[in-house]
Design a protein around this motif. Sequence first.
Motif, PDB file in Angstrom:
ATOM      1  N   CYS A  81       0.843  -1.195   0.000  1.00 42.02           N
ATOM      2  CA  CYS A  81       0.000   0.000   0.000  1.00 42.02           C
ATOM      3  C   CYS A  81       0.880   1.247   0.000  1.00 42.02           C
ATOM      4  CB  CYS A  81      -0.931  -0.005   1.215  1.00 42.02           C
ATOM      5  SG  CYS A  81      -2.201  -1.275   1.133  1.00 42.02           S
ATOM      6  N   ASP A  82       1.137   1.788  -1.182  1.00 45.86           N
ATOM      7  CA  ASP A  82       1.940   2.990  -1.312  1.00 45.86           C
ATOM      8  C   ASP A  82       1.092   4.087  -1.945  1.00 45.86           C
ATOM      9  OD1 ASP A  82       4.184   4.508  -0.948  1.00 45.86           O
ATOM     10  OD2 ASP A  82       5.254   3.765  -2.703  1.00 45.86           O
ATOM     11  N   LEU A  83       1.572   5.301  -1.878  1.00 48.75           N
ATOM     12  CA  LEU A  83       0.773   6.456  -2.284  1.00 48.75           C
ATOM     13  C   LEU A  83       0.389   6.478  -3.757  1.00 48.75           C
ATOM     14  CD1 LEU A  83      -0.503   9.146  -1.357  1.00 48.75           C
ATOM     15  CD2 LEU A  83       1.672  10.243  -1.916  1.00 48.75           C
ATOM     16  N   PRO A  84       1.338   6.371  -4.721  1.00 43.49           N
ATOM     17  CA  PRO A  84       0.956   6.511  -6.136  1.00 43.49           C
ATOM     18  C   PRO A  84      -0.152   5.559  -6.582  1.00 43.49           C
ATOM     19  CG  PRO A  84       3.338   6.670  -5.901  1.00 43.49           C
ATOM     20  CD  PRO A  84       2.806   6.244  -4.568  1.00 43.49           C
ATOM     21  N   PRO A  85      -0.071   4.249  -6.288  1.00 43.82           N
ATOM     22  CA  PRO A  85      -1.156   3.366  -6.741  1.00 43.82           C
ATOM     23  C   PRO A  85      -2.474   3.615  -6.017  1.00 43.82           C
ATOM     24  CG  PRO A  85       0.408   2.154  -5.391  1.00 43.82           C
ATOM     25  CD  PRO A  85       1.021   3.467  -5.659  1.00 43.82           C
ATOM     26  N   LEU A  86      -2.431   4.034  -4.751  1.00 43.94           N
ATOM     27  CA  LEU A  86      -3.669   4.318  -4.028  1.00 43.94           C
ATOM     28  C   LEU A  86      -4.368   5.544  -4.603  1.00 43.94           C
ATOM     29  CD1 LEU A  86      -2.634   3.634  -0.317  1.00 43.94           C
ATOM     30  CD2 LEU A  86      -4.259   2.320  -1.678  1.00 43.94           C
ATOM     31  N   LEU A  87      -3.606   6.554  -4.992  1.00 42.86           N
ATOM     32  CA  LEU A  87      -4.212   7.759  -5.566  1.00 42.86           C
ATOM     33  C   LEU A  87      -4.954   7.452  -6.861  1.00 42.86           C
ATOM     34  CD1 LEU A  87      -1.423  10.458  -4.986  1.00 42.86           C
ATOM     35  CD2 LEU A  87      -3.587  10.207  -3.757  1.00 42.86           C
ATOM     36  N   LYS A  88      -4.521   6.438  -7.581  1.00 39.51           N
ATOM     37  CA  LYS A  88      -5.182   6.065  -8.830  1.00 39.51           C
ATOM     38  C   LYS A  88      -6.581   5.489  -8.596  1.00 39.51           C
ATOM     39  CE  LYS A  88      -0.939   5.224 -11.475  1.00 39.51           C
ATOM     40  NZ  LYS A  88      -1.166   6.320 -12.430  1.00 39.51           N
ATOM     41  N   GLY A  95       6.399  11.034 -17.115  1.00 44.84           N
ATOM     42  CA  GLY A  95       7.340  10.081 -17.674  1.00 44.84           C
ATOM     43  C   GLY A  95       7.553   8.844 -16.834  1.00 44.84           C
ATOM     44  N   LYS A  96       6.749   8.690 -15.777  1.00 42.84           N
ATOM     45  CA  LYS A  96       6.924   7.531 -14.907  1.00 42.84           C
ATOM     46  C   LYS A  96       5.755   6.574 -15.086  1.00 42.84           C
ATOM     47  CE  LYS A  96       7.949   7.893 -10.611  1.00 42.84           C
ATOM     48  NZ  LYS A  96       7.922   8.368  -9.231  1.00 42.84           N
ATOM     49  N   SER A  97       6.022   5.297 -15.032  1.00 42.37           N
ATOM     50  CA  SER A  97       4.983   4.284 -15.058  1.00 42.37           C
ATOM     51  C   SER A  97       4.985   3.556 -13.731  1.00 42.37           C
ATOM     52  CB  SER A  97       5.254   3.297 -16.207  1.00 42.37           C
ATOM     53  OG  SER A  97       6.430   2.550 -15.926  1.00 42.37           O
ATOM     54  N   LEU A  98       3.903   2.823 -13.472  1.00 41.78           N
ATOM     55  CA  LEU A  98       3.850   2.037 -12.242  1.00 41.78           C
ATOM     56  C   LEU A  98       4.928   0.964 -12.240  1.00 41.78           C
ATOM     57  CD1 LEU A  98       0.102   1.549 -11.251  1.00 41.78           C
ATOM     58  CD2 LEU A  98       1.915   2.621  -9.922  1.00 41.78           C
ATOM     59  N   TRP A  99       5.343   0.497 -13.419  1.00 46.26           N
ATOM     60  CA  TRP A  99       6.415  -0.494 -13.472  1.00 46.26           C
ATOM     61  C   TRP A  99       7.728   0.101 -12.978  1.00 46.26           C
ATOM     62  CZ3 TRP A  99       7.670  -5.281 -13.308  1.00 46.26           C
ATOM     63  CH2 TRP A  99       6.753  -6.256 -13.698  1.00 46.26           C
ATOM     64  N   GLU A 100       7.977   1.343 -13.357  1.00 48.40           N
ATOM     65  CA  GLU A 100       9.169   2.019 -12.831  1.00 48.40           C
ATOM     66  C   GLU A 100       9.075   2.178 -11.326  1.00 48.40           C
ATOM     67  OE1 GLU A 100       9.322   5.685 -14.975  1.00 48.40           O
ATOM     68  OE2 GLU A 100      10.645   4.887 -16.519  1.00 48.40           O
ATOM     69  N   ASP A 101       7.888   2.553 -10.834  1.00 47.57           N
ATOM     70  CA  ASP A 101       7.675   2.682  -9.392  1.00 47.57           C
ATOM     71  C   ASP A 101       7.923   1.357  -8.678  1.00 47.57           C
ATOM     72  OD1 ASP A 101       7.067   5.324  -9.615  1.00 47.57           O
ATOM     73  OD2 ASP A 101       4.901   5.088  -9.419  1.00 47.57           O
ATOM     74  N   LYS A 102       7.461   0.265  -9.283  1.00 51.12           N
ATOM     75  CA  LYS A 102       7.647  -1.053  -8.669  1.00 51.12           C
ATOM     76  C   LYS A 102       9.129  -1.413  -8.568  1.00 51.12           C
ATOM     77  CE  LYS A 102       3.220  -3.009 -10.210  1.00 51.12           C
ATOM     78  NZ  LYS A 102       2.553  -3.997 -11.086  1.00 51.12           N
TER      79      LYS A 102
END
Length: 313
Positions: free
Chosen positions: A178-185, A264-271
């Motif tokens: 549970c991290d911020l970027p995916p939760l905001l989506k 320029g960022k994707s969730l894959w980069e975040d992962k």
Amino acid sequence: MAENSTSVMEFILIGFQLHAGLQLCLFFVFLAFYLITMGGNLGMILLIQNDPQLQTPMYFFLSHLSFLDICYSSVIVPQLLETLRTDKMVITYERCATQFFFFTLYASTECFLLAVMAYDRYVAVCNPLLYAITMTPQTRLGLVAAAYAGAMVNSVVRTGCTFSISFCKSNQVDFFFCDLPPLLKLACSETRPRERVIFLLAFLVITTSISVILISYVFIIWAILKIRTTGGKAKTFSTCTSHMTAVAIFFGTLIFMYLKGNMGKSLWEDKIVSVFYTVVIPMLNPMIYSLRNKEVKEALQKVLKRVRVSQAE
């Protein structure tokens, strides 16, 4: 959380969604990393506690750094392993918020603690005659307590802002914790005011810590340049290299993750970046401080020698 009208009672962590064979391979790789992290950091704590040579302020702070690495890795990695094993993982709303809170707490504390360790190096290099007087046990405890207090404020506000958002688009989190970027989506309410508060706090935590570190090292480098002998310069600088390496890796990753923005960022980069700072960095820290530190290596050699002697008897 009065504004939260969400009907979401649980989240589904999607994880990586890779081929089953690759996920199994990653499971064993991350399990090995986690076991090394636990063994390395716990070993560092025990080594510091049991060796009189390591009963100094620098190693006191290092033992707390190892404790934090154990904690924030343990908040994430067991769940990551379960997600890899089962492909998906269901997590309750309350457990998700709890994980978010503790991860923020430990990561923020590590930011402040690395700044405290830079200040400790500044006092040791620039004011060596006053080092013992300045870094008393009470001062050390006060600095560590301040690091936790600052992190607690950030964690409470960040968690409150995030989980006062209404989640109704979906309950599937395209991430492994549970991290911020995916939760905001997943938000279906206005998030910009809360995002501003969250990113302002992240900016303050990171920039305050980095400012203390940079100012400390400006004075350290200035003091080193005044040393006349090349050997003296190298010896003094060597006491700081482990900390500088840890700082560069940790803050470089956080800046990329939280202050770069979403362009320029994707969730894959975040992962990938998240795997690095939740799995890899906690494993690297004890290696950085042991392989590049003469006193730690000597303490470890003494322990291994005692083990060999006891086995021979």
